[in-house]
Design a protein around this motif. Structure first.
Motif, PDB file in Angstrom:
ATOM      1  N   GLU A  29      47.378  49.731  33.297  1.00  0.00           N
ATOM      2  CA  GLU A  29      46.255  48.734  33.338  1.00  0.00           C
ATOM      3  C   GLU A  29      46.573  47.599  32.449  1.00  0.00           C
ATOM      4  OE1 GLU A  29      43.018  51.066  31.717  1.00  0.00           O
ATOM      5  OE2 GLU A  29      43.222  52.460  33.412  1.00  0.00           O
ATOM      6  N   ALA A  30      47.245  47.518  31.630  1.00  0.00           N
ATOM      7  CA  ALA A  30      47.648  46.482  30.683  1.00  0.00           C
ATOM      8  C   ALA A  30      48.655  46.624  29.750  1.00  0.00           C
ATOM      9  CB  ALA A  30      46.200  45.897  29.935  1.00  0.00           C
ATOM     10  N   ASP A  31      49.393  45.564  29.428  1.00  0.00           N
ATOM     11  CA  ASP A  31      50.401  45.509  28.408  1.00  0.00           C
ATOM     12  C   ASP A  31      49.616  46.084  26.962  1.00  0.00           C
ATOM     13  OD1 ASP A  31      52.203  44.895  30.120  1.00  0.00           O
ATOM     14  OD2 ASP A  31      52.522  43.085  29.239  1.00  0.00           O
ATOM     15  N   GLN A  32      50.525  46.728  26.241  1.00  0.00           N
ATOM     16  CA  GLN A  32      49.683  47.180  24.940  1.00  0.00           C
ATOM     17  C   GLN A  32      50.682  47.193  23.732  1.00  0.00           C
ATOM     18  OE1 GLN A  32      47.178  50.593  25.112  1.00  0.00           O
ATOM     19  NE2 GLN A  32      46.477  50.045  27.179  1.00  0.00           N
ATOM     20  N   THR A  33      50.158  47.214  22.296  1.00  0.00           N
ATOM     21  CA  THR A  33      51.088  47.551  21.422  1.00  0.00           C
ATOM     22  C   THR A  33      50.911  48.938  21.208  1.00  0.00           C
ATOM     23  OG1 THR A  33      49.018  47.373  19.956  1.00  0.00           O
ATOM     24  CG2 THR A  33      50.010  45.109  20.147  1.00  0.00           C
ATOM     25  N   ILE A  34      52.076  49.442  20.203  1.00  0.00           N
ATOM     26  CA  ILE A  34      52.259  50.591  19.906  1.00  0.00           C
ATOM     27  C   ILE A  34      50.874  51.200  19.200  1.00  0.00           C
ATOM     28  CG2 ILE A  34      53.580  52.355  18.485  1.00  0.00           C
ATOM     29  CD1 ILE A  34      55.874  50.536  19.397  1.00  0.00           C
ATOM     30  N   GLY A  35      50.384  50.331  18.537  1.00  0.00           N
ATOM     31  CA  GLY A  35      49.025  50.683  17.608  1.00  0.00           C
ATOM     32  C   GLY A  35      48.015  51.070  18.844  1.00  0.00           C
ATOM     33  N   GLN A  36      47.940  50.164  19.895  1.00  0.00           N
ATOM     34  CA  GLN A  36      46.867  50.458  20.558  1.00  0.00           C
ATOM     35  C   GLN A  36      47.067  51.709  21.550  1.00  0.00           C
ATOM     36  OE1 GLN A  36      47.574  46.566  22.666  1.00  0.00           O
ATOM     37  NE2 GLN A  36      45.308  45.830  22.126  1.00  0.00           N
ATOM     38  N   LEU A  37      48.448  51.928  21.859  1.00  0.00           N
ATOM     39  CA  LEU A  37      48.771  53.138  22.525  1.00  0.00           C
ATOM     40  C   LEU A  37      48.352  54.454  21.604  1.00  0.00           C
ATOM     41  CD1 LEU A  37      52.308  51.963  24.195  1.00  0.00           C
ATOM     42  CD2 LEU A  37      50.004  52.818  25.358  1.00  0.00           C
ATOM     43  N   ALA A  38      48.758  54.344  20.445  1.00  0.00           N
ATOM     44  CA  ALA A  38      48.362  55.386  19.360  1.00  0.00           C
ATOM     45  C   ALA A  38      46.956  55.919  19.304  1.00  0.00           C
ATOM     46  CB  ALA A  38      49.009  55.321  18.141  1.00  0.00           C
ATOM     47  N   LYS A  39      45.967  54.824  19.390  1.00  0.00           N
ATOM     48  CA  LYS A  39      44.685  55.087  18.921  1.00  0.00           C
ATOM     49  C   LYS A  39      44.017  56.180  19.593  1.00  0.00           C
ATOM     50  CE  LYS A  39      40.471  52.400  17.619  1.00  0.00           C
ATOM     51  NZ  LYS A  39      39.811  51.145  17.786  1.00  0.00           N
ATOM     52  N   PRO A  40      44.017  56.072  21.179  1.00  0.00           N
ATOM     53  CA  PRO A  40      43.257  57.134  21.873  1.00  0.00           C
ATOM     54  C   PRO A  40      43.602  58.498  21.362  1.00  0.00           C
ATOM     55  CG  PRO A  40      44.069  55.604  23.359  1.00  0.00           C
ATOM     56  CD  PRO A  40      44.638  55.291  21.724  1.00  0.00           C
ATOM     57  N   HIS A  41      44.887  58.640  21.114  1.00  0.00           N
ATOM     58  CA  HIS A  41      45.444  60.069  20.802  1.00  0.00           C
ATOM     59  C   HIS A  41      45.339  60.529  19.422  1.00  0.00           C
ATOM     60  CE1 HIS A  41      46.713  59.555  24.798  1.00  0.00           C
ATOM     61  NE2 HIS A  41      47.492  58.354  24.586  1.00  0.00           N
TER      62      HIS A  41
END
Length: 110
Positions: A29-41
């Motif tokens: 859907e969009a490029d993301q930072t590692i922090g953004q990728l971590a948050k939902p998990h």
């Protein structure tokens, strides 16, 4: 132009983990930072970074610096090796299913 040969083993290993599959979905859907990728998990930055490392090694994700952040992008070409591997066997399964269909129809005629 440099071509990378991606091994299906690495891709399937990367895809075997549900967290990494969700990360791939997010990155589609969009490029993301590692922090953004971590948050939902609800995982640490370090854990997310390790997951991204597996995806990166498999050729599915690329990582670049943006200031102090690491921004991840999906590399759809990396998924092509998995698709190609599965597709090779789809012909086999189609032939087998066609043969089964023919056999069932033949048995039904008697």
């Amino acid at each position: 132009m440099v071509e990378y040969r991606v091994e299906p083993d690495g891709i399937f290993k990367a895809l075997s983990d549900p967290t990494r599959r969700k990360m791939i979905e997010s990155l589609s859907e969009a490029d993301q930072t590692i922090g953004q990728l971590a948050k939902p998990h609800a995982i640490s930055f370090a854990a997310a970074s390790k997951h991204v490392g597996v995806l990166e090694k498999a050729g599915v994700v690329t990582r670049r610096k943006r200031g102090r952040e690491r921004v991840c992008s999906l590399n759809p070409a990396g998924l092509l090796a998995a698709r190609d591997w599965v597709e090779r066997y789809s012909v086999f399964w189609s032939q087998r299913l066609d043969a089964l269909d023919a056999a069932l129809k033949e048995d039904g005629d008697e």
